[in-house]
Structure formats: structure tokens, C-alpha cells
Design a protein around this motif. Structure first.
Motif, PDB file in Angstrom:
ATOM      1  N   VAL A 117      36.014   7.346  50.931  1.00  0.00           N
ATOM      2  CA  VAL A 117      35.705   8.727  50.559  1.00  0.00           C
ATOM      3  C   VAL A 117      35.768   8.900  49.037  1.00  0.00           C
ATOM      4  CG1 VAL A 117      38.063   9.635  50.818  1.00  0.00           C
ATOM      5  CG2 VAL A 117      36.116  11.157  51.158  1.00  0.00           C
ATOM      6  N   VAL A 118      36.649   8.144  48.373  1.00  0.00           N
ATOM      7  CA  VAL A 118      36.761   8.199  46.911  1.00  0.00           C
ATOM      8  C   VAL A 118      35.683   7.342  46.254  1.00  0.00           C
ATOM      9  CG1 VAL A 118      38.241   7.664  44.932  1.00  0.00           C
ATOM     10  CG2 VAL A 118      39.234   8.691  46.996  1.00  0.00           C
ATOM     11  N   THR A 119      35.526   6.086  46.721  1.00  0.00           N
ATOM     12  CA  THR A 119      34.540   5.205  46.082  1.00  0.00           C
ATOM     13  C   THR A 119      33.104   5.691  46.326  1.00  0.00           C
ATOM     14  OG1 THR A 119      34.652   3.663  47.960  1.00  0.00           O
ATOM     15  CG2 THR A 119      36.000   3.145  46.022  1.00  0.00           C
ATOM     16  N   ASP A 120      32.875   6.393  47.442  1.00  0.00           N
ATOM     17  CA  ASP A 120      31.551   6.987  47.662  1.00  0.00           C
ATOM     18  C   ASP A 120      31.221   7.968  46.536  1.00  0.00           C
ATOM     19  OD1 ASP A 120      31.344   5.564  50.002  1.00  0.00           O
ATOM     20  OD2 ASP A 120      31.454   7.298  51.335  1.00  0.00           O
ATOM     21  N   LYS A 121      32.195   8.810  46.199  1.00  0.00           N
ATOM     22  CA  LYS A 121      31.984   9.808  45.140  1.00  0.00           C
ATOM     23  C   LYS A 121      31.810   9.130  43.781  1.00  0.00           C
ATOM     24  CE  LYS A 121      34.074  13.601  47.567  1.00  0.00           C
ATOM     25  NZ  LYS A 121      35.185  14.439  47.849  1.00  0.00           N
ATOM     26  N   ILE A 122      32.607   8.089  43.523  1.00  0.00           N
ATOM     27  CA  ILE A 122      32.477   7.337  42.265  1.00  0.00           C
ATOM     28  C   ILE A 122      31.074   6.749  42.153  1.00  0.00           C
ATOM     29  CG2 ILE A 122      33.235   5.266  41.013  1.00  0.00           C
ATOM     30  CD1 ILE A 122      36.074   5.859  42.127  1.00  0.00           C
ATOM     31  N   ARG A 123      30.586   6.157  43.229  1.00  0.00           N
ATOM     32  CA  ARG A 123      29.256   5.544  43.219  1.00  0.00           C
ATOM     33  C   ARG A 123      28.159   6.572  42.959  1.00  0.00           C
ATOM     34  NH1 ARG A 123      27.232   1.210  46.181  1.00  0.00           N
ATOM     35  NH2 ARG A 123      28.637  -0.564  46.223  1.00  0.00           N
ATOM     36  N   VAL A 124      28.257   7.719  43.599  1.00  0.00           N
ATOM     37  CA  VAL A 124      27.243   8.760  43.419  1.00  0.00           C
ATOM     38  C   VAL A 124      27.234   9.247  41.968  1.00  0.00           C
ATOM     39  CG1 VAL A 124      26.600  11.124  44.033  1.00  0.00           C
ATOM     40  CG2 VAL A 124      27.203   9.491  45.835  1.00  0.00           C
ATOM     41  N   VAL A 125      28.406   9.470  41.406  1.00  0.00           N
ATOM     42  CA  VAL A 125      28.500   9.918  40.001  1.00  0.00           C
ATOM     43  C   VAL A 125      27.946   8.834  39.077  1.00  0.00           C
ATOM     44  CG1 VAL A 125      30.103  10.478  38.139  1.00  0.00           C
ATOM     45  CG2 VAL A 125      30.387  11.539  40.389  1.00  0.00           C
ATOM     46  N   GLU A 126      28.350   7.571  39.301  1.00  0.00           N
ATOM     47  CA  GLU A 126      27.858   6.463  38.472  1.00  0.00           C
ATOM     48  C   GLU A 126      26.335   6.380  38.539  1.00  0.00           C
ATOM     49  OE1 GLU A 126      28.413   1.635  38.141  1.00  0.00           O
ATOM     50  OE2 GLU A 126      28.223   2.559  40.122  1.00  0.00           O
ATOM     51  N   HIS A 127      25.790   6.496  39.741  1.00  0.00           N
ATOM     52  CA  HIS A 127      24.338   6.409  39.922  1.00  0.00           C
ATOM     53  C   HIS A 127      23.625   7.536  39.171  1.00  0.00           C
ATOM     54  CE1 HIS A 127      20.508   5.553  41.784  1.00  0.00           C
ATOM     55  NE2 HIS A 127      20.430   6.811  42.180  1.00  0.00           N
ATOM     56  N   ARG A 128      24.156   8.736  39.263  1.00  0.00           N
ATOM     57  CA  ARG A 128      23.536   9.878  38.559  1.00  0.00           C
ATOM     58  C   ARG A 128      23.580   9.689  37.050  1.00  0.00           C
ATOM     59  NH1 ARG A 128      26.097  14.640  42.287  1.00  0.00           N
ATOM     60  NH2 ARG A 128      24.623  14.434  43.996  1.00  0.00           N
ATOM     61  N   ILE A 129      24.704   9.213  36.539  1.00  0.00           N
ATOM     62  CA  ILE A 129      24.853   9.003  35.091  1.00  0.00           C
ATOM     63  C   ILE A 129      23.880   7.932  34.609  1.00  0.00           C
ATOM     64  CG2 ILE A 129      26.404   8.105  33.293  1.00  0.00           C
ATOM     65  CD1 ILE A 129      28.700   9.534  34.835  1.00  0.00           C
TER      66      ILE A 129
ATOM     67  N   THR B 257      21.138   6.820  36.057  1.00  0.00           N
ATOM     68  CA  THR B 257      19.749   7.265  36.221  1.00  0.00           C
ATOM     69  C   THR B 257      19.355   8.223  35.099  1.00  0.00           C
ATOM     70  OG1 THR B 257      19.909   6.992  38.615  1.00  0.00           O
ATOM     71  CG2 THR B 257      18.122   8.374  37.802  1.00  0.00           C
ATOM     72  N   ALA B 258      20.246   9.155  34.771  1.00  0.00           N
ATOM     73  CA  ALA B 258      19.966  10.110  33.691  1.00  0.00           C
ATOM     74  C   ALA B 258      19.825   9.398  32.351  1.00  0.00           C
ATOM     75  CB  ALA B 258      21.069  11.158  33.618  1.00  0.00           C
ATOM     76  N   LYS B 259      20.688   8.412  32.090  1.00  0.00           N
ATOM     77  CA  LYS B 259      20.614   7.654  30.824  1.00  0.00           C
ATOM     78  C   LYS B 259      19.300   6.905  30.719  1.00  0.00           C
ATOM     79  CE  LYS B 259      25.443   6.689  29.711  1.00  0.00           C
ATOM     80  NZ  LYS B 259      26.466   5.645  29.635  1.00  0.00           N
ATOM     81  N   ARG B 260      18.899   6.254  31.811  1.00  0.00           N
ATOM     82  CA  ARG B 260      17.651   5.478  31.790  1.00  0.00           C
ATOM     83  C   ARG B 260      16.452   6.386  31.558  1.00  0.00           C
ATOM     84  NH1 ARG B 260      19.623   2.777  37.071  1.00  0.00           N
ATOM     85  NH2 ARG B 260      20.933   1.106  36.268  1.00  0.00           N
TER      86      ARG B 260
ATOM     87  N   ALA C 214      17.790  -3.786  46.121  1.00  0.00           N
ATOM     88  CA  ALA C 214      17.558  -2.378  45.785  1.00  0.00           C
ATOM     89  C   ALA C 214      16.564  -2.238  44.640  1.00  0.00           C
ATOM     90  CB  ALA C 214      18.875  -1.719  45.397  1.00  0.00           C
ATOM     91  N   VAL C 215      15.807  -1.157  44.675  1.00  0.00           N
ATOM     92  CA  VAL C 215      14.988  -0.736  43.546  1.00  0.00           C
ATOM     93  C   VAL C 215      15.631   0.520  42.981  1.00  0.00           C
ATOM     94  CG1 VAL C 215      12.816   0.368  42.898  1.00  0.00           C
ATOM     95  CG2 VAL C 215      12.776  -1.732  44.216  1.00  0.00           C
ATOM     96  N   ASP C 216      16.008   0.460  41.700  1.00  0.00           N
ATOM     97  CA  ASP C 216      16.534   1.638  41.005  1.00  0.00           C
ATOM     98  C   ASP C 216      15.420   2.161  40.091  1.00  0.00           C
ATOM     99  OD1 ASP C 216      19.128   1.476  42.205  1.00  0.00           O
ATOM    100  OD2 ASP C 216      19.613  -0.146  40.847  1.00  0.00           O
ATOM    101  N   THR C 217      15.302   1.573  38.905  1.00  0.00           N
ATOM    102  CA  THR C 217      14.215   1.984  38.010  1.00  0.00           C
ATOM    103  C   THR C 217      12.890   1.343  38.409  1.00  0.00           C
ATOM    104  OG1 THR C 217      14.553   0.137  36.485  1.00  0.00           O
ATOM    105  CG2 THR C 217      15.812   2.167  36.067  1.00  0.00           C
TER     106      THR C 217
END
Length: 199
Positions: free
Chosen positions: A83-95, A97-100, A140-143
Motif C-alpha cells: 500500500v505504501v510502495t504503490d503510492k511511491i511508485r505512482v508519485v515517482e512515475h508522475r514526477i 513523466t512530467a520531467k521528460r 514496458a513502454v514509458d516514453t
């Protein structure tokens, strides 16, 4: 967030094989290291194609090396509940993605050359079979930059080759390159090799 333990990972890899091949095994399966190669290996193990050759190609994101640099990171993440690492992953992914997007929205990948030994093996194998069918596999495909770079490299080896691509997940809405087959979209997957995976 979807967690794939080993049995579910194997079943998902077989689903990807079935969706990407439609009963016609490719001549070559090109696994993008590291995660994509693990997926490709598991596809081969689950589907057991008789005449498909598995080949690796390496193109990693800069963040991969940073994540794997400290074993302490993995220990800390594995000690936390999902439940904690899920939230960490979502925040990391958003950050990330926004930076890229801010740095280079819609940018094409930087110049890239594969590992010389991997590139030579791939080139020799594909050129020896004009008109070969090639399936590029990644986790996975990110960018989309990795997939686009590898696809361009393979197509340049043999313009007569039939090149398709398959991934387990596409994590962003508008990557610069999409796989021909993606089992999941706009979710994050936790793989058996992920730093926060708990067996």
C-alpha cells in the motif's frame, strides 16, 4: 498497480506471446535488456516455439542504473507494505513523466548504438534470413524512446524483415512509439525482479 508474482508473470508472458504471434511464431524474438529480455525468455519457456531464435539487445534508461546502484534501496522498499510502495511508485512515475515531457515533449530518441557484440550477433542472424519475421519484446513502454530506437536499428539491418513489437504494459498516454501489442495500458506493473517485489 498490478503485481505479477512468478505464476502470474508466466501466464501473462504466454498471453503476450499469443496476442503478438496469433499462432505464427516469429523467426526472431529480440528481448530488450533487462526486463524485456526476461519477458522474452519467459515467453519462450511458456510457449516453447520450435524454430524461434532469442536474441538480446541492451538499451537502458538512465534511471535504471540509479535505482540499482544501492542494495539498501531494495531492502527498504521490500520492508514496506505494498500500500505504501504503490503510492511511491505512482508519485515517482508522475514526477519522471512530467520531467521528460518538460525537457523534451515528443522528442525522438538520442543517437544510440547497441553493445557491439549484441549488435553484431543480431545483424548476422537477421541478415542471414532475408524477409525474416522479428518480434521485439520489452516489459514496458514509458516514453517509447527505447522501443523506437531498437525498432529503427532492427529495420536498418534488413529492410525486408517484418518487424513487430510487444510489451506487457504501456504506462503513459502518448509515448513517441507504441508497441503493436500491449497487454496493459496506463497502469504500473510490479515484476518479480522489481526492487519492491516481495516473494
Amino acid at each position: 498497480m498490478v503485481t505479477l508474482d512468478d505464476p502470474r508473470f508466466g501466464a501473462t508472458c504466454l498471453d503476450l506471446w499469443d496476442a503478438a504471434t496469433a499462432g505464427k511464431a516469429p523467426d526472431f524474438l529480440v528481448g530488450i535488456r533487462t526486463g524485456g529480455y526476461v519477458v522474452a525468455e519467459r515467453m519462450m519457456r511458456e510457449a516453447r516455439p520450435a524454430a524461434t531464435t532469442l536474441l538480446p539487445i541492451t538499451r537502458r534508461r538512465n534511471t535504471t542504473a540509479a535505482k540499482n546502484a544501492s542494495p539498501l534501496v531494495g531492502k527498504v522498499l521490500r520492508a514496506l507494505p505494498y500500500v505504501v510502495t504503490d503510492k511511491i511508485r505512482v508519485v515517482e512515475h508522475r514526477i519522471l513523466t512530467a520531467k521528460r515531457e518538460k525537457a523534451s515533449p515528443g522528442a525522438t530518441p538520442k543517437e544510440w548504438s547497441p553493445d557491439p557484440a549484441e549488435g553484431a550477433a543480431l545483424t548476422e542472424a537477421i541478415r542471414a534470413r532475408p524477409g525474416a519475421s522479428v518480434l521485439i519484446v520489452d516489459d514496458a513502454v514509458d516514453t517509447g524512446a527505447t522501443l523506437l530506437a531498437v525498432k529503427r536499428f532492427v529495420e536498418a539491418i534488413s529492410p525486408s524483415a517484418s518487424v513487430r513489437s510487444a510489451v506487457l504494459v504501456t504506462t503513459t498516454a502518448e509515448p513517441i512509439a507504441r508497441a503493436d501489442v500491449s497487454l496493459h495500458t496506463n497502469v504500473l506493473l510490479r515484476f518479480p525482479w522489481s526492487n519492491d517485489f516481495v516473494a
